[in-house]
Design a protein around this motif. Structure first.
Motif: not given
Length: 822
Positions: A114-120, A139-153
């Motif tokens: 889903p990407g950031q916040d379910g978009t992209g 995957c990071s949280d951002k790529e999973l759509g769980l967060s808008s920011e991520s410091q790493g996987i």
């Protein structure tokens, strides 16, 4: 209304539908609850699993990348000796926070994240990165759509099971149903209510899992005083004190359940009240006792001028009609709609008073509309809640508060219910119901069906006595019960029968016939039909039409944006055009046939049944130009294009005469120099004109916009005109041109009318094809060239005849209008 299938499983058996949720959606839709969408969360994370990093090595061709060997749990030997196992994947990674032995989230080829916040959204594929094959992605949280920011996987706990689907591990494998609940079925605005409905439709059992709780020694009635002054609008009010709560984050299950249906987690106390509302359908509110003046709750009518700042930071000023919850000094909540900010729960709150009440729906509806406030609470109160579930919801909330906030529940509670809501008792004649439904229902079947939805049924044979449950406010008369039985049996169970006709069908309504014919004519001319509400916003109406006559105001508008009846179709069509233009439709045309509403100008209304009247109008709007880039745009083209549409419509309807003349009084919304009044058979019926440039700017439409209004009451007089076909002419036409030198103030239409009158029946067409003003002519003169087409239906005209007739026409018109030829 969004509902979670896993949440529903707490109250009834939905296991058969977890793998096939569409089956449940069909059952509900066939039962009258339309399921608009089914979202299977697990499908959004196909091919995303839990993996373990076995090796972390430097990428041979890139210093900033690593090459990891990851176990994704597929197991089994690989190919030849020395190859990696089938369950192992080589993955190139650019993050720095992972090490060998870490449990991670792995997206395998075919996954769509889903990407950031379910978009992209983007798809994971086999790829080569700097010469090395990458068989997935960490995957990071951002790529999973769980967060808008991520410091790493994302690094998982050590006990995460390798190979487990991501959706299952994170409990994101729920199915969400988006249900369109009709206003009369407020009992289905909760998970338990829907579980009860599913049980009724399928024959399953259902139950509510209320756990017992321990009461403390303190007394609610000693800590808080309660006075329900307005017992007409607050029929039942219950409340209980919970002491020593610890306000903080909600447990993971509670956050997950609320977020699954689109509610944001706030804190454990507020989340629990929201959870119970979505579970049982009864809105609750928690007051911080330390902020309640005088430790007193009063349910009363608001005083004019009193103010309240809501939890959403909106300041309300009451007019004295509202029902409010107040303390000893001020309102602390607008009853059934929203609580006040001053007594809201925050991290410093220790003792709370939990409210559970039944407010009459009309009181909540009026207050909600009066202040333009809508909330989940008002949505339910305005449709009616179950008066018998007040204490169930209160006790459920207190049990959860004790369990998840550490609160101590006081030993007693308030329950002020002086006049219980009347429970209907319906006498059911099954012979009457069977005749209405077109199918026989006997007493045994009727009892079985009605008991499935909670009705208490007594009696036997063809006459039954039915007590509907209090949560089914839609079951009040025998016809309601008949419809309910048919719904439970299935609408397809009604046998097909042909109606008996004893009389000839009635003719279609004349106005309806004319509207349909007119609509088809306009569609044939290239326009699309628009259908708008008869309500408009008074501010936009004044901006569009300018200061005009009084409008018909609505005493109870559906919302504040639609507060008057429209006196013209053009403002609505202008909004339609602007919407289309913003969405890429740079040219188009719309028409609408609908009534408009206006206030009677005279004050003498003795013969009028109401202070306003309505007329059927036709509104048309066109925007954009058909000119291509290589053609020189004609600024007059849009006006003449719509003028041509109106002419085509009038010709199709075979009106004998029609003309366009200069508007004497131009409306403020039209361009002052580009408009005309429309006359049909000598009567003014409307106008056509270019929209004022200032309005164009407000609507943000590039290019000219042309509008037209025709009063169909003036056009629809008498029976509709029958279209008469004529044979194609057998004899040739003869064309002649003439150019007149005319005073500037003489309209082309007046010259054209004079030419047609002078020529008589042999002139079949006459139109201007050129207008010239320039240095070669006096400033007060213009040259207008006309083409005249002559034809006789019975013989061929000779050149001599045409020349003589043409010259005669020129002489007569020149003399009549003081013109000269060029």
């Amino acid at each position: 209304m969004k509902l979670s299938l896993k949440w529903l499983a707490n109250y009834t058996n939905v296991t058969p539908y977890l793998k096939d949720p569409q089956k449940l959606a069909d059952i509900l839709t066939n039962g009258g609850l339309e399921v608009e969408d089914v979202v299977n969360q697990a499908k959004d994370f196909n091919h995303v699993v839990i993996g373990k990093i076995l090796e972390k090595n430097k990428h041979p061709n890139a210093d900033q990348l690593t090459l990891c060997l990851v176990d994704v749990g597929e197991g089994g030997p690989g190919g030849a000796t020395g190859t990696v196992l089938r369950g192992h994947r080589k993955i190139v990674c650019g993050a720095k926070n992972h090490n060998a032995g870490d449990k991670v989230v792995v997206s395998l080829p075919g996954a769509i994240l889903p990407g950031q916040d379910g978009t992209g959204r983007f798809e994971i594929k086999l790829s080569k990165i700097r010469g090395e094959e990458s068989q997935g992605m960490l995957c990071s949280d951002k790529e999973l759509g769980l967060s808008s920011e991520s410091q790493g996987i994302k690094i998982l706990p050590a006990d995460a099971k390798v190979g487990m689907p991501f959706a299952q591990y994170f409990k994101m494998d729920d199915v969400i149903l988006d249900i369109k609940v009709t206003p009369n079925r407020s009992d289905c605005l909760s998970h338990f209510g829907l579980a009860r409905e599913i049980a009724g439709l399928t024959g399953e059992k259902y139950e509510f899992p209320l756990k017992p709780f321990t009461e403390g020694r303190e007394s609610t009635k000693k800590i808080m005083k309660l006075n329900v002054e307005d017992q007409e609008r607050c029929l039942r009010y219950a409340g209980r004190v919970v002491l020593n709560v610890r306000v903080g984050p909600s447990p993971a299950w509670l956050k997950r359940d609320l977020e699954s249906i689109g509610l944001r987690s706030i804190n454990n106390v507020v989340d629990i009240t929201n959870f119970v509302m979505m579970e049982i359908g009864q809105p609750l509110h928690a007051f911080d006792i330390a902020k309640v003046e005088g430790s007193q709750i009063i349910v009363r009518k608001a005083k004019p001028g009193e103010k309240l700042t809501t939890l959403m930071d909106q300041e309300l000023t009451f007019d004295g009609t509202e029902l409010v919850i107040a303390d000893s000094k001020k309102p602390v909540a607008l009853a059934g709609v929203m609580g006040g900010k001053q007594t809201g729960v925050n991290e410093q709150t220790r003792d709370i008073f939990v409210e559970s009440a039944y407010f009459i729906p009309s009181a909540v509806r009026r207050a909600s509309r009066r202040h333009g406030l809508e909330s989940d609470s008002s949505y339910r109160f305005s449709r009616g809640v179950d008066p018998d579930a007040i204490n169930l919801a209160l006790n459920r909330a207190c049990q959860l508060l004790a369990e998840y906030s550490g609160g101590s529940i006081c030993a007693d509670s308030y329950d002020i219910y002086p006049r219980p809501v009347a429970k209907p008792r319906v006498e059911l004649d099954l012979a009457f119901i069977s005749a209405r439904l077109g199918m026989n229902i006997d007493g045994i079947e009727a009892k079985r069906l009605l008991e499935r939805v909670g009705c208490d049924v007594s009696g036997s044979g063809q006459r039954l006595m039915v007590n509907p449950p209090p949560y089914r406010a839609d079951l009040r008369i025998p016809e309601d019960l008949g419809e309910e039985m048919l719904r439970l049996k299935g609408f397809g169970s009604v046998p097909e029968t042909l109606p008996q006709t004893v009389a000839a069908p009635a003719n279609d309504d004349l106005v309806y016939t004319l509207e349909n014919r007119l609509g088809q004519t306009l569609r044939d001319l290239g326009l699309d039909q628009a259908i708008n509400l008869s309500f408009v916003n008074s501010i936009f109406l004044e901006e569009f039409l300018g200061a005009s006559s009084p409008v018909v105001e609505l005493s109870n508008p559906i919302n504040l944006e639609l507060n008057v009846m429209r006196p013209s179709l053009l403002p609505s069509l202008a909004k339609n055009a602007a919407h289309n233009f913003r969405h890429g439709q740079v040219r188009g045309g719309l028409f609408e046939i609908a009534p408009v509403f206006a206030v009677h100008e005279t004050k003498d209304l003795k013969n009028e049944t109401r202070p306003f009247y309505e007329e059927l109008h036709l509104g048309i709007i066109q925007w954009g130009s058909e000119s291509e880039n290589w053609l020189k745009p004609n600024s007059a083209e849009p006006f003449f294009k719509l003028k041509g549409v109106i002419e085509g419509m009038l010709k199709t309807w075979q009106y004998k005469t029609f003309k366009f003349e200069k508007l004497e009084v131009v409306p403020s919304f039209l361009h002052p120099g580009k408009s005309a009044q429309v006359f049909v058979e000598g009567k003014p019926v409307g106008f056509v004109g270019v929209l004022h440039p200032a309005l164009n700017d407000k609507l943000e439409i590039k290019g000219a916009v042309v509008v037209a209004k025709l009063n169909l009451k003036a056009l629809f007089t008498g029976q509709p005109k029958m279209v008469k076909a004529k044979p194609l002419p057998k004899f040739p036409t003869v064309e002649r041109d003439v150019a007149f030198l005319s005073p500037s103030e003489v309209d082309a239409g007046a010259i054209r009318e004079a030419l047609a009158k002078a020529a008589g029946p042999i002139l079949i067409t006459c139109y201007p094809f050129d207008i010239y003003r320039g240095d070669e002519l006096p400033q007060d003169k213009k040259s207008i060239a006309f083409r005249l087409i002559y034809q006789d239906q019975n013989r061929t005209l000779s050149d001599e005849e045409v020349n003589a007739a043409h010259q005669k026409v020129i002489d007569q018109v020149s003399q009549k209008l003081n013109l000269t030829t060029r």
